[in-house]
Design an enzyme around this catalytic site. Structure first.
Site, PDB file in Angstrom:
ATOM      1  N   ASP A   1       0.791  -1.230   0.000  1.00  0.00           N
ATOM      2  CA  ASP A   1       0.000   0.000   0.000  1.00  0.00           C
ATOM      3  C   ASP A   1       0.823   1.280   0.000  1.00  0.00           C
ATOM      4  OD1 ASP A   1      -2.331   1.464   0.014  1.00  0.00           O
ATOM      5  OD2 ASP A   1      -2.561   1.424   2.178  1.00  0.00           O
TER       6      ASP A   1
ATOM      7  N   CYS B   1     -23.626  -6.190 -15.539  1.00  0.00           N
ATOM      8  CA  CYS B   1     -23.923  -5.747 -14.170  1.00  0.00           C
ATOM      9  C   CYS B   1     -23.392  -4.319 -13.921  1.00  0.00           C
ATOM     10  CB  CYS B   1     -23.273  -6.713 -13.177  1.00  0.00           C
ATOM     11  SG  CYS B   1     -23.515  -6.246 -11.446  1.00  0.00           S
TER      12      CYS B   1
ATOM     13  N   CYS C   1     -23.595   3.153  -5.149  1.00  0.00           N
ATOM     14  CA  CYS C   1     -22.744   4.141  -4.472  1.00  0.00           C
ATOM     15  C   CYS C   1     -23.594   5.340  -4.043  1.00  0.00           C
ATOM     16  CB  CYS C   1     -21.612   4.594  -5.399  1.00  0.00           C
ATOM     17  SG  CYS C   1     -20.658   5.937  -4.657  1.00  0.00           S
TER      18      CYS C   1
HETATM   19  C1  B12 Z   1      -5.351   6.118  -3.202  1.00  0.00           C
HETATM   20  C2  B12 Z   1      -6.083   4.857  -2.785  1.00  0.00           C
HETATM   21  C3  B12 Z   1      -7.427   4.983  -2.456  1.00  0.00           C
HETATM   22  C4  B12 Z   1      -8.226   6.250  -2.727  1.00  0.00           C
HETATM   23  C5  B12 Z   1      -8.536   6.316  -4.244  1.00  0.00           C
HETATM   24  C6  B12 Z   1      -9.064   4.982  -4.814  1.00  0.00           C
HETATM   25  C7  B12 Z   1      -8.756   4.748  -6.297  1.00  0.00           C
HETATM   26  N1  B12 Z   1      -9.753   4.288  -7.027  1.00  0.00           N
HETATM   27  O1  B12 Z   1      -7.658   4.931  -6.752  1.00  0.00           O
HETATM   28  C8  B12 Z   1      -9.438   6.064  -1.778  1.00  0.00           C
HETATM   29  C9  B12 Z   1      -9.142   6.716  -0.448  1.00  0.00           C
HETATM   30  C10 B12 Z   1     -10.766   6.604  -2.310  1.00  0.00           C
HETATM   31  C11 B12 Z   1      -9.430   4.551  -1.607  1.00  0.00           C
HETATM   32  C12 B12 Z   1     -10.554   3.828  -1.219  1.00  0.00           C
HETATM   33  C13 B12 Z   1     -10.564   2.466  -1.051  1.00  0.00           C
HETATM   34  N2  B12 Z   1      -9.507   1.643  -1.060  1.00  0.00           N
HETATM   35 CO1  B12 Z   1      -7.737   2.212  -1.633  1.00  0.00          CO
HETATM   36  N3  B12 Z   1      -6.013   2.568  -2.274  1.00  0.00           N
HETATM   37  C14 B12 Z   1      -5.409   3.621  -2.738  1.00  0.00           C
HETATM   38  C15 B12 Z   1      -3.957   3.316  -3.131  1.00  0.00           C
HETATM   39  C16 B12 Z   1      -3.030   3.804  -2.003  1.00  0.00           C
HETATM   40  C17 B12 Z   1      -3.499   3.919  -4.450  1.00  0.00           C
HETATM   41  C18 B12 Z   1      -4.492   3.704  -5.605  1.00  0.00           C
HETATM   42  C19 B12 Z   1      -4.038   4.386  -6.877  1.00  0.00           C
HETATM   43  O2  B12 Z   1      -2.872   4.379  -7.221  1.00  0.00           O
HETATM   44  N4  B12 Z   1      -4.974   4.993  -7.609  1.00  0.00           N
HETATM   45  C20 B12 Z   1      -4.628   5.597  -8.860  1.00  0.00           C
HETATM   46  C21 B12 Z   1      -5.699   5.406  -9.924  1.00  0.00           C
HETATM   47  C22 B12 Z   1      -5.112   5.743 -11.282  1.00  0.00           C
HETATM   48  O3  B12 Z   1      -6.189   4.075  -9.935  1.00  0.00           O
HETATM   49  P1  B12 Z   1      -7.522   3.632 -10.776  1.00  0.00           P
HETATM   50  O4  B12 Z   1      -8.216   4.826 -11.279  1.00  0.00           O
HETATM   51  O5  B12 Z   1      -8.390   2.721  -9.966  1.00  0.00           O
HETATM   52  O6  B12 Z   1      -6.987   2.736 -11.928  1.00  0.00           O
HETATM   53  C23 B12 Z   1      -6.086   1.651 -11.787  1.00  0.00           C
HETATM   54  C24 B12 Z   1      -6.659   0.253 -11.581  1.00  0.00           C
HETATM   55  O7  B12 Z   1      -8.070   0.226 -11.510  1.00  0.00           O
HETATM   56  C25 B12 Z   1      -6.083  -0.597 -12.734  1.00  0.00           C
HETATM   57  N5  B12 Z   1      -6.975  -1.121 -13.765  1.00  0.00           N
HETATM   58  C26 B12 Z   1      -8.245  -0.793 -14.096  1.00  0.00           C
HETATM   59  N6  B12 Z   1      -8.663  -1.579 -15.102  1.00  0.00           N
HETATM   60  C27 B12 Z   1      -7.647  -2.405 -15.418  1.00  0.00           C
HETATM   61  C28 B12 Z   1      -7.558  -3.404 -16.399  1.00  0.00           C
HETATM   62  C29 B12 Z   1      -6.336  -4.094 -16.541  1.00  0.00           C
HETATM   63  C30 B12 Z   1      -6.252  -5.148 -17.576  1.00  0.00           C
HETATM   64  C31 B12 Z   1      -5.215  -3.765 -15.707  1.00  0.00           C
HETATM   65  C32 B12 Z   1      -3.905  -4.457 -15.849  1.00  0.00           C
HETATM   66  C33 B12 Z   1      -5.348  -2.781 -14.703  1.00  0.00           C
HETATM   67  C34 B12 Z   1      -6.557  -2.111 -14.600  1.00  0.00           C
HETATM   68  O8  B12 Z   1      -5.190   0.263 -13.442  1.00  0.00           O
HETATM   69  C35 B12 Z   1      -5.429   1.627 -13.139  1.00  0.00           C
HETATM   70  C36 B12 Z   1      -4.151   2.414 -13.116  1.00  0.00           C
HETATM   71  O9  B12 Z   1      -3.176   1.756 -12.344  1.00  0.00           O
HETATM   72  C37 B12 Z   1      -3.995   1.751  -3.245  1.00  0.00           C
HETATM   73  C38 B12 Z   1      -2.691   1.045  -2.905  1.00  0.00           C
HETATM   74  C39 B12 Z   1      -1.728   1.081  -4.080  1.00  0.00           C
HETATM   75  N7  B12 Z   1      -0.493   1.457  -3.837  1.00  0.00           N
HETATM   76  O10 B12 Z   1      -2.115   0.768  -5.202  1.00  0.00           O
HETATM   77  C40 B12 Z   1      -5.137   1.376  -2.266  1.00  0.00           C
HETATM   78  C41 B12 Z   1      -6.064   0.189  -2.619  1.00  0.00           C
HETATM   79  C42 B12 Z   1      -6.456   0.308  -4.072  1.00  0.00           C
HETATM   80  N8  B12 Z   1      -7.237   0.435  -1.786  1.00  0.00           N
HETATM   81  C43 B12 Z   1      -7.748  -0.628  -1.300  1.00  0.00           C
HETATM   82  C44 B12 Z   1      -8.952  -0.669  -0.547  1.00  0.00           C
HETATM   83  C45 B12 Z   1      -9.244  -1.935   0.240  1.00  0.00           C
HETATM   84  C46 B12 Z   1      -9.827   0.423  -0.554  1.00  0.00           C
HETATM   85  C47 B12 Z   1     -11.281   0.463  -0.035  1.00  0.00           C
HETATM   86  C48 B12 Z   1     -12.084  -0.795  -0.319  1.00  0.00           C
HETATM   87  C49 B12 Z   1     -11.241   0.743   1.510  1.00  0.00           C
HETATM   88  C50 B12 Z   1     -12.594   0.897   2.176  1.00  0.00           C
HETATM   89  N9  B12 Z   1     -13.317  -0.193   2.456  1.00  0.00           N
HETATM   90  O11 B12 Z   1     -12.981   2.002   2.500  1.00  0.00           O
HETATM   91  C51 B12 Z   1     -11.841   1.710  -0.773  1.00  0.00           C
HETATM   92  C52 B12 Z   1     -12.506   1.321  -2.123  1.00  0.00           C
HETATM   93  C53 B12 Z   1     -13.002   2.484  -2.940  1.00  0.00           C
HETATM   94  C54 B12 Z   1     -13.076   2.122  -4.433  1.00  0.00           C
HETATM   95  N10 B12 Z   1     -14.219   1.623  -4.880  1.00  0.00           N
HETATM   96  O12 B12 Z   1     -12.066   2.277  -5.135  1.00  0.00           O
HETATM   97  C55 B12 Z   1      -6.993  -1.880  -1.734  1.00  0.00           C
HETATM   98  C56 B12 Z   1      -7.778  -2.568  -2.856  1.00  0.00           C
HETATM   99  C57 B12 Z   1      -7.909  -4.073  -2.724  1.00  0.00           C
HETATM  100  C58 B12 Z   1      -8.647  -4.618  -3.930  1.00  0.00           C
HETATM  101  N11 B12 Z   1      -9.432  -5.645  -3.713  1.00  0.00           N
HETATM  102  O13 B12 Z   1      -8.499  -4.122  -5.038  1.00  0.00           O
HETATM  103  C59 B12 Z   1      -5.620  -1.266  -2.189  1.00  0.00           C
HETATM  104  C60 B12 Z   1      -4.931  -1.999  -3.330  1.00  0.00           C
HETATM  105  C61 B12 Z   1      -4.710  -1.245  -0.933  1.00  0.00           C
HETATM  106  C62 B12 Z   1      -4.135  -2.636  -0.609  1.00  0.00           C
HETATM  107  N12 B12 Z   1      -2.809  -2.743  -0.552  1.00  0.00           N
HETATM  108  O14 B12 Z   1      -4.814  -3.587  -0.434  1.00  0.00           O
HETATM  109  N13 B12 Z   1      -8.238   4.022  -1.905  1.00  0.00           N
HETATM  110  S1  SF4 Z   2     -21.260  -5.176  -8.594  1.00  0.00           S
HETATM  111 FE1  SF4 Z   2     -19.779  -3.993  -9.797  1.00  0.00          FE
HETATM  112  S2  SF4 Z   2     -17.837  -5.077  -9.569  1.00  0.00           S
HETATM  113 FE2  SF4 Z   2     -19.467  -6.492  -8.937  1.00  0.00          FE
HETATM  114  S3  SF4 Z   2     -19.962  -7.663 -10.796  1.00  0.00           S
HETATM  115 FE3  SF4 Z   2     -21.398  -5.932 -10.692  1.00  0.00          FE
HETATM  116  S4  SF4 Z   2     -20.381  -4.341 -11.918  1.00  0.00           S
HETATM  117 FE4  SF4 Z   2     -18.812  -5.862 -11.430  1.00  0.00          FE
HETATM  118  S1  SF4 Z   3     -18.551   5.977  -1.484  1.00  0.00           S
HETATM  119 FE1  SF4 Z   3     -19.105   4.841  -3.296  1.00  0.00          FE
HETATM  120  S2  SF4 Z   3     -17.177   4.416  -4.366  1.00  0.00           S
HETATM  121 FE2  SF4 Z   3     -16.648   5.039  -2.281  1.00  0.00          FE
HETATM  122  S3  SF4 Z   3     -16.429   3.072  -1.219  1.00  0.00           S
HETATM  123 FE3  SF4 Z   3     -18.554   3.823  -0.870  1.00  0.00          FE
HETATM  124  S4  SF4 Z   3     -19.785   2.887  -2.491  1.00  0.00           S
HETATM  125 FE4  SF4 Z   3     -17.618   2.647  -3.068  1.00  0.00          FE
END
Ligand code: B12
Ligand code: SF4
Ligand code: SF4
Length: 338
Positions: free
Chosen positions: A154, A216, A223
């Site tokens: 993380d 889905c 949300c």
């Molecule tokens: C910043 C951060 C947050 C932020 C922003 C979330 C976000 N969407 O980025 C906030 C505070 C909102 C957050 C919330 C949560 N987080 Co968070 N967060 C992070 C952190 C530190 C960085 C994420 C990041 O770099 N974002 C940057 C943007 C660009 O990411 P993105 O838009 O989602 O796109 C990426 C991926 O989706 C992926 N992707 C999308 N489609 C595809 C398709 C393919 C083929 C591939 C290869 C990749 C890919 O590639 C994109 C670019 O890298 C990571 C840890 C880490 N170092 O990665 C944990 C992490 C993502 N978080 C985690 C968790 C558990 C949560 C929460 C569930 C916590 C909670 N219960 O409250 C929520 C979920 C919210 C949500 N629906 O996303 C876990 C996710 C576990 C998992 N199952 O995926 C992580 C990985 C931490 C960990 N080490 O476990 N988080």
């Molecule tokens: S709830 Fe969201 S993540 Fe889960 S299967 Fe449906 S679209 Fe995919």
């Molecule tokens: S506010 Fe929305 S996007 Fe953020 S963790 Fe809750 S349901 Fe997921």
């Protein structure tokens, strides 16, 4: 869905010139595939529900990350901007990184609560780090002399969900989270980076081959704050997880209404997902740590905060952040039942 401005492309701040690493990479191993099999097996023995290895060339979704940052979606999470360039290449975390073991650890907490499931109990950063270090210790005698390892959980500049997908652990759901088939998205991720050449355990990714959500859209519509700009694109500023954990300072009136009694994190877009239903059935009883009393937290001082939350994931929210969340919950329900 909200109508926030679409992301504009941005160039990451360049990295400073690369300094020569203090150590050379190890020799090529004789049997990279055999070593990979052993390393994955060790990870499973240490309790990880999914594990896989990828060749660490560079991050393939770095552009997506830059566009997301450019859209302003991260809000106050300036650490993402600061480390943006480093997220492009893994040797910023460990010099000569050649392979990465990606792991997922299941979150076993269950049931509703005002604390997100992943944050109940011992801090997952500590647990995953401890177990990955144990994996490295057990594996080291099998690797050529001079092999180096580094654990990331993380906090390092690693795009962890991309790494997990490329290592074959699962796919990214429309809620933006890694879903491990058979387990679901209630997992936390970690990585063991090494300068050793290992054989990848998953085939190269075919574009869109991994979208297993189909038609889905349940998470997007569930949300409560309409935080998804599009499938897999989150406007963190609207996300209750961001508001309760990462945002510093007071809530606006709209934010205060939105957090709706949550004290740390949000699980809604996971709890509604069919991929999670089997292991986390609706109606499951809440476990210890699921509910905190907002009346106690509203008066939280630094010393009590450190004692109670110093070894939990809630530490991230800071004492004043938790007290603010609790005050918002009490405004909504002065009896503190939420
Ligand atoms: C910043 C951060 C947050 C932020 C922003 C979330 C976000 N969407 O980025 C906030 C505070 C909102 C957050 C919330 C949560 N987080 Co968070 N967060 C992070 C952190 C530190 C960085 C994420 C990041 O770099 N974002 C940057 C943007 C660009 O990411 P993105 O838009 O989602 O796109 C990426 C991926 O989706 C992926 N992707 C999308 N489609 C595809 C398709 C393919 C083929 C591939 C290869 C990749 C890919 O590639 C994109 C670019 O890298 C990571 C840890 C880490 N170092 O990665 C944990 C992490 C993502 N978080 C985690 C968790 C558990 C949560 C929460 C569930 C916590 C909670 N219960 O409250 C929520 C979920 C919210 C949500 N629906 O996303 C876990 C996710 C576990 C998992 N199952 O995926 C992580 C990985 C931490 C960990 N080490 O476990 N988080
Ligand atoms: S709830 Fe969201 S993540 Fe889960 S299967 Fe449906 S679209 Fe995919
Ligand atoms: S506010 Fe929305 S996007 Fe953020 S963790 Fe809750 S349901 Fe997921």
């Amino acid at each position: 869905m909200n109508d926030s401005t679409p992301p504009r492309r941005r160039t990451a701040r360049p990295l400073p010139p690369r300094r020569a690493p203090r150590f050379p990479p190890p020799a090529l191993p004789e049997d990279p595939a055999g070593l990979s099999t052993r390393l994955v097996a060790l990870a499973k023995e240490r309790g990880f529900v999914a594990a896989g290895i990828l060749a660490a060339e560079s991050a393939t979704t770095h552009d997506t990350c830059l566009s997301w940052l450019g859209g302003g979606y991260p809000g106050e999470m300036t650490f993402l901007e600061r480390d943006a360039a480093a997220r492009a290449r893994f040797d910023e975390v460990l010099p000569y990184t050649r392979s990465i073991l990606a792991v997922a650890r299941e979150v076993t907490a269950a049931g509703p609560g005002n604390v997100a499931k992943y944050a109940r109990g011992e801090d997952y950063h500590v647990v995953v780090r401890r177990e990955l270090k144990a994996v490295a210790r057990a594996f080291a005698p099998l690797a050529p002399p001079g092999t180096h390892f580094r654990v990331a959980v993380d906090t390092a500049p690693v795009l962890e969900r991309e790494v997990a997908v490329r290592a074959g652990l699962g796919f990214i759901g429309k809620n933006g989270l890694l879903i491990v088939p058979g387990i679901g998205s209630h997992v936390v991720l970690g990585e063991l980076l090494t300068d050793l050449v290992l054989a990848p355990t998953a085939p190269p990714l075919a574009e869109n081959a991994l979208d297993r959500c189909g038609a889905c859209t349940t998470c997007l519509t569930a949300c409560p704050t309409d935080a998804f700009v599009a499938p897999r694109v989150l406007d963190a500023r609207r996300c209750l997880s961001y508001l309760t954990i990462e945002k510093r300072g007071p809530f606006s009136a709209e934010e205060e209404r939105a957090v709706a009694g949550l004290l740390f994190g949000c699980d809604i877009c996971q709890d509604v997902c069919p991929w999670n239903r089997l292991r986390h059935p609706e109606g499951a009883l809440s476990d210890a740590g699921a509910h905190l009393d907002p009346k106690e937290l509203a008066a939280l001082d630094e010393e009590t905060f450190l004692r109670r939350f110093g070894r939990t994931a809630l530490f991230r929210a800071t004492a004043s952040g938790l007290a603010r969340n609790a005050a918002a919950a009490l405004t909504r329900d002065p009896a503190g039942r939420s």
